[in-house]
Design a protein around this motif. Sequence first.
Motif, PDB file in Angstrom:
ATOM      1  N   MET A   1       0.832  -1.198   0.000  1.00 20.41           N
ATOM      2  CA  MET A   1       0.000   0.000   0.000  1.00 20.41           C
ATOM      3  C   MET A   1       0.867   1.247   0.000  1.00 20.41           C
ATOM      4  SD  MET A   1      -3.118  -0.974   2.577  1.00 20.41           S
ATOM      5  CE  MET A   1      -2.074  -1.922   3.677  1.00 20.41           C
ATOM      6  N   LYS A   2       0.336   2.300  -0.578  1.00 23.22           N
ATOM      7  CA  LYS A   2       1.104   3.520  -0.733  1.00 23.22           C
ATOM      8  C   LYS A   2       0.224   4.722  -0.450  1.00 23.22           C
ATOM      9  CE  LYS A   2       3.713   6.083  -4.224  1.00 23.22           C
ATOM     10  NZ  LYS A   2       4.131   6.100  -5.655  1.00 23.22           N
ATOM     11  N   LEU A   3       0.762   5.663   0.349  1.00 19.52           N
ATOM     12  CA  LEU A   3       0.052   6.903   0.607  1.00 19.52           C
ATOM     13  C   LEU A   3       0.308   7.867  -0.544  1.00 19.52           C
ATOM     14  CD1 LEU A   3      -1.617   8.293   2.919  1.00 19.52           C
ATOM     15  CD2 LEU A   3       0.506   9.472   3.501  1.00 19.52           C
ATOM     16  N   ILE A  14     -13.629   9.191  -3.463  1.00 19.59           N
ATOM     17  CA  ILE A  14     -13.448   9.512  -2.041  1.00 19.59           C
ATOM     18  C   ILE A  14     -14.802   9.624  -1.350  1.00 19.59           C
ATOM     19  CG2 ILE A  14     -12.606  11.253  -0.414  1.00 19.59           C
ATOM     20  CD1 ILE A  14     -10.411  11.918  -2.470  1.00 19.59           C
ATOM     21  N   ILE A  15     -15.750  10.277  -2.001  1.00 17.08           N
ATOM     22  CA  ILE A  15     -17.096  10.393  -1.422  1.00 17.08           C
ATOM     23  C   ILE A  15     -17.710   9.011  -1.226  1.00 17.08           C
ATOM     24  CG2 ILE A  15     -19.436  11.240  -1.794  1.00 17.08           C
ATOM     25  CD1 ILE A  15     -17.374  13.391  -1.062  1.00 17.08           C
ATOM     26  N   LEU A  56      -4.654   9.574   0.300  1.00 14.65           N
ATOM     27  CA  LEU A  56      -5.308   8.281   0.138  1.00 14.65           C
ATOM     28  C   LEU A  56      -4.317   7.157   0.320  1.00 14.65           C
ATOM     29  CD1 LEU A  56      -7.328   9.062  -3.129  1.00 14.65           C
ATOM     30  CD2 LEU A  56      -8.079   9.365  -0.750  1.00 14.65           C
ATOM     31  N   TYR A  57      -4.795   6.056   0.891  1.00 14.13           N
ATOM     32  CA  TYR A  57      -4.032   4.818   0.982  1.00 14.13           C
ATOM     33  C   TYR A  57      -4.686   3.853   0.003  1.00 14.13           C
ATOM     34  CZ  TYR A  57      -0.366   3.201   4.218  1.00 14.13           C
ATOM     35  OH  TYR A  57       0.833   2.860   4.800  1.00 14.13           O
ATOM     36  N   ARG A  58      -3.958   3.439  -1.011  1.00 13.62           N
ATOM     37  CA  ARG A  58      -4.529   2.578  -2.041  1.00 13.62           C
ATOM     38  C   ARG A  58      -3.911   1.188  -2.016  1.00 13.62           C
ATOM     39  NH1 ARG A  58      -7.424   5.529  -5.908  1.00 13.62           N
ATOM     40  NH2 ARG A  58      -6.822   7.701  -6.205  1.00 13.62           N
ATOM     41  N   GLY A  62      -7.779   0.426  -5.434  1.00 14.56           N
ATOM     42  CA  GLY A  62      -8.910   0.823  -4.589  1.00 14.56           C
ATOM     43  C   GLY A  62      -8.450   1.583  -3.365  1.00 14.56           C
ATOM     44  N   ILE A  63      -9.326   2.430  -2.832  1.00 18.21           N
ATOM     45  CA  ILE A  63      -9.019   3.203  -1.625  1.00 18.21           C
ATOM     46  C   ILE A  63      -9.286   2.338  -0.393  1.00 18.21           C
ATOM     47  CG2 ILE A  63      -9.566   5.258  -0.273  1.00 18.21           C
ATOM     48  CD1 ILE A  63     -10.537   6.575  -2.864  1.00 18.21           C
TER      49      ILE A  63
END
Length: 291
Positions: A1-3, A14-15, A56-58, A62-63
């Motif tokens: 995962m990456k910020l 995001i919503i 975001l962390y994906r 996907g978030i």
Amino acid sequence: MKLELARQNDFDGIIAFYDDVTARTAGMGLYARWSKGKHPTEESIRAYIEEGCMYLYREGGGIVGAMAVTMYQGKEYHAIEWARQVGDDEVAVIHILAVSPDRQGEGIGSKMILEAIHLAQANGMKTVRLDALASNKPAHRIYERLGFGQRGQQHLYAENTGWTDFYFFELQQLCNMDKMIACCGINCATCEARIATMKNNDKLRVEIAKKWCEINHTDQITPESINCTGCRAEGPKFYFCSHLCEVHQCVAAKGYETCADCPDKNTCRKVGAIWENCAEAKKNLGGERNV
């Protein structure tokens, strides 16, 4: 995962992410008490994106996590008696941190908070602060475990809750988080053994011991041995880390804090083997090195 920094074209995703968190997080109505359309609002999320402070962390596109980190504090923070007296533009504040309901309980939230601390340090901030509803006990425990202390409370109005009590937290010492970075660069704050120790959770100790025995092809790791506060922090240590780890022994013998202090780190076989398999460890000790 990456910020990663959120972009304008991430808005709809995001919503949808926050709507899902609000709808499916266990105990939402009891603890965080978020409400769709009221908190977090579309307007606030859009503003965070435009300001360049929405992250975001994906995973797999996907978030799995999201938060905002502002490099300033608002006026509502002025009434608190903070441990560090600094200007509004010397404070990083974490807002609307959330993890996908499908991934909660995996330590992702803790990792995101640590990433926020790294962002604060990189931007020259002198402290990190946040607030949470007084009812959000699970979040309080995470913050305290990561080195935040409660500094005060206020009775404030929020659209999603009405008038209610908020607790305000501050990282007790920005340098404290450095102690959570092991000699090799691995982040002890997210280590399963440390989490079990800080929670004093024997059931979790049993699960970790079994898992680690399978991974390491041994039967010598017992639940009783899962007791560690961190490689460089005060308190008990996991036996492997304190007695068998070559990197730990080497750093101690040379009188260093971590491998970052060693002039031979770029060619070292010991820490190199770890960095090849853990990019985060490499980043924590300075980042772009070829090992």
